[in-house]
Write a protein that holds these residues in place. Sequence first.
Motif, mmCIF file in Angstrom:
data_model
loop_
_atom_site.group_PDB
_atom_site.id
_atom_site.type_symbol
_atom_site.label_atom_id
_atom_site.label_comp_id
_atom_site.label_asym_id
_atom_site.label_seq_id
_atom_site.Cartn_x
_atom_site.Cartn_y
_atom_site.Cartn_z
ATOM 1 N N TYR A 161 -9.696 8.033 -0.329
ATOM 2 C CA TYR A 161 -8.469 8.436 0.364
ATOM 3 C C TYR A 161 -7.225 7.978 -0.380
ATOM 4 C CZ TYR A 161 -10.860 10.464 4.278
ATOM 5 O OH TYR A 161 -11.627 11.285 5.048
ATOM 6 N N LYS B 26 -6.786 10.283 -3.248
ATOM 7 C CA LYS B 26 -6.298 11.579 -2.781
ATOM 8 C C LYS B 26 -4.791 11.504 -2.508
ATOM 9 C CE LYS B 26 -8.966 14.360 0.184
ATOM 10 N NZ LYS B 26 -9.480 14.569 1.542
ATOM 11 N N ASP B 27 -4.377 10.415 -1.848
ATOM 12 C CA ASP B 27 -2.971 10.207 -1.523
ATOM 13 C C ASP B 27 -2.136 10.112 -2.800
ATOM 14 O OD1 ASP B 27 -0.646 9.482 -0.058
ATOM 15 O OD2 ASP B 27 -1.093 7.364 -0.371
ATOM 16 N N ARG C 100 -1.645 13.233 -5.182
ATOM 17 C CA ARG C 100 -0.658 14.198 -4.694
ATOM 18 C C ARG C 100 0.769 13.685 -4.812
ATOM 19 N NH1 ARG C 100 -3.116 16.101 0.984
ATOM 20 N NH2 ARG C 100 -5.205 16.581 0.274
ATOM 21 N N TYR D 45 3.213 0.544 -4.934
ATOM 22 C CA TYR D 45 2.215 1.144 -4.043
ATOM 23 C C TYR D 45 1.731 0.121 -3.026
ATOM 24 C CZ TYR D 45 -1.760 3.757 -2.293
ATOM 25 O OH TYR D 45 -2.642 4.413 -1.474
ATOM 26 N N GLN E 254 4.408 -0.416 -0.415
ATOM 27 C CA GLN E 254 4.610 0.805 0.364
ATOM 28 C C GLN E 254 3.455 1.037 1.339
ATOM 29 O OE1 GLN E 254 4.545 4.331 -1.926
ATOM 30 N NE2 GLN E 254 5.831 5.463 -0.528
ATOM 31 N N SER E 255 2.264 0.602 0.949
ATOM 32 C CA SER E 255 1.105 0.913 1.800
ATOM 33 C C SER E 255 0.771 -0.222 2.764
ATOM 34 C CB SER E 255 -0.110 1.256 0.946
ATOM 35 O OG SER E 255 -0.347 0.255 0.026
ATOM 36 N N GLU F 223 1.751 -0.902 5.828
ATOM 37 C CA GLU F 223 1.421 -0.481 7.196
ATOM 38 C C GLU F 223 0.078 0.237 7.235
ATOM 39 O OE1 GLU F 223 4.458 -0.172 6.010
ATOM 40 O OE2 GLU F 223 5.594 -1.487 7.354
ATOM 41 N N PHE F 224 -0.180 0.989 6.177
ATOM 42 C CA PHE F 224 -1.471 1.660 6.073
ATOM 43 C C PHE F 224 -2.586 0.611 6.022
ATOM 44 C CE2 PHE F 224 -4.526 3.754 2.951
ATOM 45 C CZ PHE F 224 -5.228 4.401 3.935
ATOM 46 N N LEU G 209 -3.327 -0.558 9.405
ATOM 47 C CA LEU G 209 -4.176 0.399 10.116
ATOM 48 C C LEU G 209 -5.644 0.208 9.724
ATOM 49 C CD1 LEU G 209 -3.823 3.479 11.614
ATOM 50 C CD2 LEU G 209 -4.730 4.094 9.406
ATOM 51 N N ARG H 119 2.886 3.922 10.334
ATOM 52 C CA ARG H 119 3.158 4.432 8.988
ATOM 53 C C ARG H 119 1.842 4.646 8.272
ATOM 54 N NH1 ARG H 119 7.553 1.451 5.665
ATOM 55 N NH2 ARG H 119 8.773 0.685 7.405
ATOM 56 N N PHE H 120 1.760 5.770 7.601
ATOM 57 C CA PHE H 120 0.485 6.183 7.015
ATOM 58 C C PHE H 120 0.673 6.500 5.538
ATOM 59 C CE2 PHE H 120 0.620 7.900 11.428
ATOM 60 C CZ PHE H 120 -0.269 6.985 11.968
ATOM 61 N N PRO H 121 -0.462 6.765 4.829
ATOM 62 C CA PRO H 121 -0.320 7.227 3.449
ATOM 63 C C PRO H 121 0.504 8.505 3.457
ATOM 64 C CG PRO H 121 -2.633 6.908 4.002
ATOM 65 C CD PRO H 121 -1.860 6.697 5.249
ATOM 66 N N GLU H 122 1.582 8.500 2.690
ATOM 67 C CA GLU H 122 2.579 9.575 2.798
ATOM 68 C C GLU H 122 2.060 10.969 2.475
ATOM 69 O OE1 GLU H 122 5.906 8.568 0.421
ATOM 70 O OE2 GLU H 122 6.852 7.587 2.148
ATOM 71 N N LEU I 61 -0.983 12.265 2.667
ATOM 72 C CA LEU I 61 -2.088 12.868 3.427
ATOM 73 C C LEU I 61 -1.469 13.631 4.594
ATOM 74 C CD1 LEU I 61 -4.725 9.981 3.773
ATOM 75 C CD2 LEU I 61 -4.647 11.763 2.048
ATOM 76 N N LEU J 70 -5.772 12.328 8.001
ATOM 77 C CA LEU J 70 -5.732 10.940 8.467
ATOM 78 C C LEU J 70 -6.726 10.716 9.604
ATOM 79 C CD1 LEU J 70 -3.831 8.177 8.375
ATOM 80 C CD2 LEU J 70 -3.523 8.985 10.694
#
Lengths: 260, 238
Positions: free
Chosen positions: A7, A10-11, A14, A65, A68-69, A71-72, A75, B83-86, B88, B93
């Motif tokens: 994932y 993939k993120d 892009r 990165y 920035q990530s 919060e991700f 999760l 906040r998520f991976p921007e 995707l 998600l």
Amino acid sequence: MFRIFQYSLKDLIRSRWIFYYGVFYLLFTTGLFILSNDLSKSIISLMNITLVLVPLIATIFGSMYFYQSREFVELLLAQPLPRQRIFGGLFLGVSLSLGICYLLGVGIPFVFYGIAGSGEIWNFLTLLFNGVILSLIFSGLAIWIGLANENKLKGFGIAIVVWLFFAVIYDGIQLLLLVAFSEYPIEKFSIGASILNPISLSRIQILLKLDISALMGFTGAVFKKFFGTNTGIIISTLSLIFWTIIPFMGIIFTSRKKDF
Amino acid sequence: MIEIQGLQKSFGKNQVLNGLDLKFSEPGLTAILGPNASGKTTLLKSILGMVIPEKGDIYVKGKRIRDHYDYREDIAFLPQIARFPENLNASELLKMVQVLRKGDSDAEPLIKKFKLEPSLSKKLKYLSGGTKQKVSITSAMMFDCPILILDEPTAGLDPVSLMEFKALIDEEKKKGKIILLTTHILTLVHQLADRIIFILEGKVFFNGTPEELLKKYNTDDFEAAIASLTQQEVLTHV
């Protein structure tokens, strides 16, 4: 770990920046061919760029990165996953997407130029190996530093200083010591000092492979004299692989104790 | 089902949790209240294993959680900021969380409830704060977990979505789940809470039902009771 890697890759693939990074190598390598029209010379020019730029971009990108990530990451931490899988996956995602960009950006023009049938193929593969492994090492170091420093600015600053240290300052210190202690047998010290710096290791490995004694400098020459070309290449390769384990272990260890 | 014993945590010189003892064994919604920086989020994050306490232990379903992760199969967590991976999109998600958690899940009813269909194929960075929060709610609530941890979940929700959300929480309560909620919106607490815990400087200051709180301050007005609690706290600590 593989899923998170998937994932995050993939993120990142892009993201615009990683695309521009790949395009930069593509244009630069194509430009080199147009100007020099010589595979061997292009490889040497690319080596110089690779040794400075790959670690720098990997450092900046890894650091950005990671912050920035955040919060991700939170999760992911709330899911039933162990921390080493989360951070191992993120590290692989960042480092391999940078590595793939480098591989494609530099690789495609060489393939079109007909590297496959030429005698330079092994030199070219050595260059690619070093580009990818430096991406891994320096993005890993940047993520490790990010994990250890809550403050973005501080973490980013430290990561840049680490890059500066390995890319510039280290060589200067090593040279000063070599000059200061030139009357003593300093070959072993010099070899040890080079192994402790991944950028020096990369430089030595590529130069050993290309067999350009003029560019090799003292440490490269000592390396060659001490181990011979083939053993020298094997030792530098193993040391570089060992270098990728250091930030990886650092990330795993630091993440275990960190509060989010 | 969740037991917290003597929990202590400090960040630098700041003692956030100071020997906290709590037990959540009855189904229902517990509102965890307290002024800013009183340790509410730290408490929730400790239960999730995101914050590692210095002293004390947490047990979920009778098992000590330290160095374990599989107990989180039973917990759904809704963080403060979504906040998520921007790069995707929302459906990717949701799929990712489903793949990572493995348990049974059904996102469809929630997608319909929050009218998320048009947003599913958009990159997460282009979604508004409220829509992101709805995606976050869906990602957390699509699993049938016996424990829900909601850290200020209503930030950015429009009034209609807020009503939907309240109805959703009510349904979850009826299923007999243990729900922990932090919020500053007192009407939400009044409407949903079965129990109120007021945390102050890392210790439990009040622990009881809303009725007990009203009785303690001799009032019918819920907000006034909470205000008295906060004022008393100020008086005690001046």
